[in-house]
Scaffold this motif. Structure first.
Motif, PDB file in Angstrom:
ATOM      1  N   GLY A 204       8.290   5.322  -4.577  1.00 29.40           N
ATOM      2  CA  GLY A 204       7.689   5.391  -3.243  1.00 29.40           C
ATOM      3  C   GLY A 204       6.898   4.196  -2.802  1.00 29.40           C
ATOM      4  O   GLY A 204       6.017   4.307  -1.938  1.00 29.40           O
ATOM      5  N   GLU A 206       7.093   0.638  -0.896  1.00 28.45           N
ATOM      6  CA  GLU A 206       7.929  -0.184  -0.006  1.00 28.45           C
ATOM      7  C   GLU A 206       7.208  -1.501   0.246  1.00 28.45           C
ATOM      8  O   GLU A 206       6.042  -1.508   0.673  1.00 28.45           O
ATOM      9  N   SER A 215       3.613   5.431  -0.758  1.00 28.68           N
ATOM     10  CA  SER A 215       3.715   6.758  -0.138  1.00 28.68           C
ATOM     11  C   SER A 215       2.817   7.789  -0.807  1.00 28.68           C
ATOM     12  O   SER A 215       2.356   8.736  -0.167  1.00 28.68           O
ATOM     13  N   ASP A 216       2.540   7.607  -2.107  1.00 30.51           N
ATOM     14  CA  ASP A 216       1.732   8.585  -2.839  1.00 30.51           C
ATOM     15  C   ASP A 216       0.960   7.852  -3.938  1.00 30.51           C
ATOM     16  O   ASP A 216       1.533   7.475  -4.966  1.00 30.51           O
TER      17      ASP A 216
END
Length: 229
Positions: A204, A206, A215-216
């Motif tokens: 996750g 990018e 993302s997390d």
């Protein structure tokens, strides 16, 4: 520029000042100038007489050596809450590397002659300097172990997690400095760093140019702690 309350709290945590009594620390802090530089400005040059060492209050500083042909070799990257160049406390020392502001930078400038006088007045400071150097040695040993045992992906993930901090959920930021300096800190080539960033997409992360989206953060932490492959 003088030191503010937040700067004072950061500086009080500096290992090299641990042996200074509070009243002496307050006086020391009041006499310690804060230097502000824009990204790209030089703090000191290799082989300059070493008149001060530094504690980073905000931003990142890059250490490098410059060859006869003008090419730079990235040596290290130093961030908030870290000090550098303490070894120049030796008399008539010279800086072994050059240092520049890799980002906009605020540092506390500690005059070496003044600090040596403080050590004579407060011998506990000498033990603090030893503790600070020992702490750096311990971190160096840990980093060498990581270089040998951790994959490039895990080393990069740990660096990204430091930037995100203890936040939950998603984290968005721009890499604070050029990738060549981050690569030097992580003991890898810029090409390896770029590939590792790409590989972290599977958990996750990018990365496009210097912009990074995690993302997390908790998942990133699990990857760093070897709780997730």
């Amino acid at each position: 520029m003088t030191i503010d309350r937040h700067d004072l709290e950061m500086l009080r945590e500096a290992l090299f000042l641990a042996g200074l009594p509070e009243s002496d620390f307050q006086k020391f802090a009041a006499e310690t100038p804060v230097v502000t530089l824009s990204a790209g400005q030089i703090l000191f040059h290799q082989d300059d007489p070493a008149t001060a060492f530094y504690f980073i209050l905000q931003g990142w500083a890059a250490m490098f050596r410059e060859g006869a042909d003008g090419d730079r070799t990235a040596i290290h990257l130093v961030g908030p809450g870290e000090s550098f160049a303490e070894a120049v406390l030796a008399r008539e020392a010279r800086y072994p590397v050059s240092a520049e502001a890799a980002t906009d930078l605020r540092v506390a400038r500690i005059d070496t002659a003044h600090f040596r006088n403080l050590i004579l007045q407060s011998p506990e400071l000498a033990l603090s300097i030893i503790a600070a150097v020992f702490g750096k040695l311990r971190r160096l040993v840990s980093r060498i172990e990581q270089d040998q045992e951790w994959s490039p992906q895990r080393r990069v993930a740990a660096f990204l997690h430091r930037i995100c901090g203890a936040s939950d959920g998603a984290c968005r930021f721009e890499l604070p400095v050029e990738q060549r300096y981050i690569a030097a800190r992580l003991s890898m080539t810029p090409e390896t760093l770029s590939r590792a960033l790409g590989d972290l997409a599977s958990i996750g992360v990018e990365a496009k140019r210097r912009r990074v989206v995690v993302s997390d953060v908790s998942r990133l932490a699990r990857f760093v702690n070897h709780e997730e492959a």
